[in-house]
Design a protein around this motif. Sequence first.
Motif, PDB file in Angstrom:
ATOM      1  N   ASP A  90       0.819  -1.214   0.000  1.00 51.21           N
ATOM      2  CA  ASP A  90       0.000   0.000   0.000  1.00 51.21           C
ATOM      3  C   ASP A  90       0.850   1.261   0.000  1.00 51.21           C
ATOM      4  O   ASP A  90       0.548   2.214  -0.724  1.00 51.21           O
ATOM      5  N   TRP A  91       1.935   1.271   0.760  1.00 52.09           N
ATOM      6  CA  TRP A  91       2.733   2.496   0.847  1.00 52.09           C
ATOM      7  C   TRP A  91       3.374   2.839  -0.496  1.00 52.09           C
ATOM      8  O   TRP A  91       3.476   4.024  -0.850  1.00 52.09           O
ATOM      9  N   GLN A  92       3.789   1.806  -1.254  1.00 50.71           N
ATOM     10  CA  GLN A  92       4.365   2.081  -2.568  1.00 50.71           C
ATOM     11  C   GLN A  92       3.303   2.587  -3.537  1.00 50.71           C
ATOM     12  O   GLN A  92       3.571   3.485  -4.350  1.00 50.71           O
ATOM     13  N   GLN A  93       2.104   2.038  -3.451  1.00 49.20           N
ATOM     14  CA  GLN A  93       1.027   2.523  -4.308  1.00 49.20           C
ATOM     15  C   GLN A  93       0.714   3.987  -4.005  1.00 49.20           C
ATOM     16  O   GLN A  93       0.510   4.795  -4.920  1.00 49.20           O
ATOM     17  N   ARG A  94       0.643   4.326  -2.717  1.00 42.72           N
ATOM     18  CA  ARG A  94       0.377   5.715  -2.320  1.00 42.72           C
ATOM     19  C   ARG A  94       1.487   6.639  -2.802  1.00 42.72           C
ATOM     20  O   ARG A  94       1.236   7.738  -3.305  1.00 42.72           O
ATOM     21  N   ALA A  95       2.728   6.185  -2.622  1.00 43.69           N
ATOM     22  CA  ALA A  95       3.870   7.013  -3.018  1.00 43.69           C
ATOM     23  C   ALA A  95       3.892   7.236  -4.526  1.00 43.69           C
ATOM     24  O   ALA A  95       4.131   8.358  -5.002  1.00 43.69           O
ATOM     25  N   LEU A  96       3.635   6.188  -5.291  1.00 39.41           N
ATOM     26  CA  LEU A  96       3.649   6.304  -6.749  1.00 39.41           C
ATOM     27  C   LEU A  96       2.520   7.194  -7.249  1.00 39.41           C
ATOM     28  O   LEU A  96       2.701   8.016  -8.157  1.00 39.41           O
ATOM     29  N   PRO A 156      13.003   2.899   2.378  1.00 34.40           N
ATOM     30  CA  PRO A 156      12.236   2.950   3.640  1.00 34.40           C
ATOM     31  C   PRO A 156      13.097   2.516   4.808  1.00 34.40           C
ATOM     32  O   PRO A 156      13.879   1.573   4.710  1.00 34.40           O
ATOM     33  N   VAL A 157      12.946   3.229   5.928  1.00 30.64           N
ATOM     34  CA  VAL A 157      13.723   2.894   7.121  1.00 30.64           C
ATOM     35  C   VAL A 157      12.845   2.659   8.340  1.00 30.64           C
ATOM     36  O   VAL A 157      13.307   2.127   9.338  1.00 30.64           O
ATOM     37  N   ALA A 158      11.573   3.068   8.262  1.00 32.85           N
ATOM     38  CA  ALA A 158      10.674   2.870   9.402  1.00 32.85           C
ATOM     39  C   ALA A 158       9.257   2.697   8.910  1.00 32.85           C
ATOM     40  O   ALA A 158       8.822   3.367   7.954  1.00 32.85           O
ATOM     41  N   PHE A 159       8.536   1.778   9.563  1.00 31.39           N
ATOM     42  CA  PHE A 159       7.149   1.513   9.214  1.00 31.39           C
ATOM     43  C   PHE A 159       6.291   1.729  10.451  1.00 31.39           C
ATOM     44  O   PHE A 159       6.560   1.164  11.512  1.00 31.39           O
ATOM     45  N   ASP A 160       5.278   2.555  10.334  1.00 32.37           N
ATOM     46  CA  ASP A 160       4.366   2.841  11.445  1.00 32.37           C
ATOM     47  C   ASP A 160       3.073   2.068  11.209  1.00 32.37           C
ATOM     48  O   ASP A 160       2.194   2.497  10.469  1.00 32.37           O
ATOM     49  N   ARG A 161       2.987   0.918  11.806  1.00 32.47           N
ATOM     50  CA  ARG A 161       1.801   0.073  11.605  1.00 32.47           C
ATOM     51  C   ARG A 161       0.999  -0.032  12.889  1.00 32.47           C
ATOM     52  O   ARG A 161       1.545  -0.009  13.969  1.00 32.47           O
ATOM     53  N   ALA A 194       1.120   6.716   4.294  1.00 34.96           N
ATOM     54  CA  ALA A 194       0.864   5.303   4.561  1.00 34.96           C
ATOM     55  C   ALA A 194       1.690   4.788   5.737  1.00 34.96           C
ATOM     56  O   ALA A 194       1.721   3.575   5.981  1.00 34.96           O
ATOM     57  N   GLY A 195       2.348   5.684   6.464  1.00 36.17           N
ATOM     58  CA  GLY A 195       3.062   5.296   7.664  1.00 36.17           C
ATOM     59  C   GLY A 195       4.490   4.852   7.463  1.00 36.17           C
ATOM     60  O   GLY A 195       5.068   4.195   8.327  1.00 36.17           O
ATOM     61  N   VAL A 196       5.089   5.209   6.319  1.00 43.18           N
ATOM     62  CA  VAL A 196       6.460   4.787   6.024  1.00 43.18           C
ATOM     63  C   VAL A 196       7.354   6.010   5.867  1.00 43.18           C
ATOM     64  O   VAL A 196       7.050   6.918   5.093  1.00 43.18           O
ATOM     65  N   SER A 197       8.441   6.037   6.596  1.00 41.12           N
ATOM     66  CA  SER A 197       9.441   7.085   6.425  1.00 41.12           C
ATOM     67  C   SER A 197      10.698   6.465   5.815  1.00 41.12           C
ATOM     68  O   SER A 197      10.894   5.246   5.868  1.00 41.12           O
ATOM     69  N   GLY A 198      11.541   7.285   5.237  1.00 38.53           N
ATOM     70  CA  GLY A 198      12.717   6.740   4.572  1.00 38.53           C
ATOM     71  C   GLY A 198      13.776   7.790   4.335  1.00 38.53           C
ATOM     72  O   GLY A 198      13.697   8.916   4.836  1.00 38.53           O
TER      73      GLY A 198
END
Length: 241
Positions: free
Chosen positions: A159-165, A236-241, A219-223
């Motif tokens: 999901d995070w890659q879809q949001r980012a793209l 990506p370096v951190a995932f906030d789930r 989507a809760g991902v930092s990088g």
Amino acid sequence: MERWYASSGQRFSVRKYSAPPPKEDINSLAETAEMLKVGNMRIEIASGGKVFSPLFLGFGKVRGTDWFAAFIGDDGEPISVGYLGETFILECTALGLGTCWLGTFHKQRVSELLNLKGNERVVCITPLGISDEPYAARPRKSLSTLTGLDEKELSALPDWQQRALECARIAPSAINAQPYELIIEDEKICVKRISSNFGYGDLDCGIAMLHIELGAAHAGVSGKWDMGEDCVKFVPVAFDR
């Protein structure tokens, strides 16, 4: 970042304004410009007549404001100018102001209004004011065109890659050319410039980089960004789930 992510879908290029920006917005944007001052890149806000050049025989002329923000780099730094400049643009959108990335302007008049130092040059400017135009979406390439992936492959991405793209897909670029490819490498998203786009290709990549980061953050991902010779990679370096 969530504020800027929300603004990314609302921003559009405005050339007709009903009024200049309110004083309180100018003060707020001055604080934003100071916050975004990084390395040799900075933003300066000014006002003055006849700084906006029409594209051709009056087409594309900016009307209704003489306020502008200048994106200034030391001997270039186009990727940083695109990344940080788009952050400023989205803050303007969040304040309810219209903007428009402009690479064509009266460079001498703009320089006379600013406090340029050393090797500094104005890369682009944006008018600032209250929009007198309705929202109008600009043409954009499909994600399949930008990534080389089909719909099934895109829908299988996290999901995070879809949001980012998707956020990168709506990023502005000179003449809406989107002169880059978006390449998925495992968990990384790469931005690879494929055209100079009249000298604005690297700046356009910087704008797309910010949009990728905003979509991922939503989507809760930092990088972080790894700068390669032929592309830049969001890792990506951190995932906030």
